[in-house]
Design a protein around this motif. Structure first.
Motif, PDB file in Angstrom:
ATOM      1  N   ARG A   1       5.208   8.357  -4.775  1.00 21.95           N
ATOM      2  CA  ARG A   1       4.020   7.667  -4.258  1.00 21.95           C
ATOM      3  C   ARG A   1       4.397   6.589  -3.260  1.00 21.95           C
ATOM      4  NH1 ARG A   1       0.231   7.071  -9.651  1.00 21.95           N
ATOM      5  NH2 ARG A   1      -0.566   9.204  -9.584  1.00 21.95           N
TER       6      ARG A   1
ATOM      7  N   LEU B   1       5.105   8.161  -0.046  1.00 24.60           N
ATOM      8  CA  LEU B   1       3.921   8.711   0.607  1.00 24.60           C
ATOM      9  C   LEU B   1       3.013   7.643   1.203  1.00 24.60           C
ATOM     10  CD1 LEU B   1       2.844  11.567  -1.808  1.00 24.60           C
ATOM     11  CD2 LEU B   1       3.910  11.783   0.422  1.00 24.60           C
TER      12      LEU B   1
ATOM     13  N   ARG C   1       0.384   8.255   4.198  1.00 19.35           N
ATOM     14  CA  ARG C   1      -1.064   8.145   4.013  1.00 19.35           C
ATOM     15  C   ARG C   1      -1.686   7.230   5.058  1.00 19.35           C
ATOM     16  NH1 ARG C   1      -1.948   7.867  -2.532  1.00 19.35           N
ATOM     17  NH2 ARG C   1      -1.282  10.014  -2.910  1.00 19.35           N
TER      18      ARG C   1
ATOM     19  N   VAL D   1      -1.874   9.154   8.208  1.00 19.29           N
ATOM     20  CA  VAL D   1      -2.944  10.155   8.127  1.00 19.29           C
ATOM     21  C   VAL D   1      -4.297   9.502   8.362  1.00 19.29           C
ATOM     22  CG1 VAL D   1      -4.190  11.677   6.519  1.00 19.29           C
ATOM     23  CG2 VAL D   1      -1.695  11.805   6.686  1.00 19.29           C
ATOM     24  N   GLU D   2      -4.497   8.320   7.798  1.00 21.70           N
ATOM     25  CA  GLU D   2      -5.759   7.619   8.020  1.00 21.70           C
ATOM     26  C   GLU D   2      -5.956   7.283   9.500  1.00 21.70           C
ATOM     27  OE1 GLU D   2      -5.916   4.248   5.444  1.00 21.70           O
ATOM     28  OE2 GLU D   2      -5.909   5.474   3.626  1.00 21.70           O
TER      29      GLU D   2
END
Length: 98
Positions: free
Chosen positions: A59, A62, A66, A69-70
């Motif tokens: 996590r 990642l 993330r 990606v946002e």
């Protein structure tokens, strides 16, 4: 009549002794199973701890992805909106603002 009470007392003592003997036998038979179950439980707890540590590490790896990606989703939505606006302008014959 006293002999009946004496017979009942002897019977009760015999029954109590049988209960104790059966308990001891059952306990001896079940102790190895309980020990194996405790070992298996401890092993599974260790595996769960390892898996949770790996999950936390994954996590944390990642988190930057993330965030990226946002950002990319925001850019995609903006570009998609611009394409829709341009398509609408071309359909209506309007000129783009200068």
């Amino acid at each position: 009549m006293e002999w009946v009470i004496a017979a009942l007392a002897v019977g009760c003592v015999f029954f109590a002794a049988q209960v104790v003997v059966d308990y001891v036998r059952y306990r001896r038979a079940i102790e190895p199973r309980l020990a194996r179950a405790d070992e298996a439980k401890q092993h599974l707890r260790e595996r769960i701890a390892v898996a949770e540590a790996e999950l936390a590490a994954t996590r944390s790896e990642l988190a930057p992805a993330r965030a990226e990606v946002e950002v990319l989703e925001t850019e995609y939505n903006q570009l998609n909106q611009e394409v829709k606006e341009e398509t609408d302008r071309q359909r209506t014959g309007a000129r783009p603002p200068l």
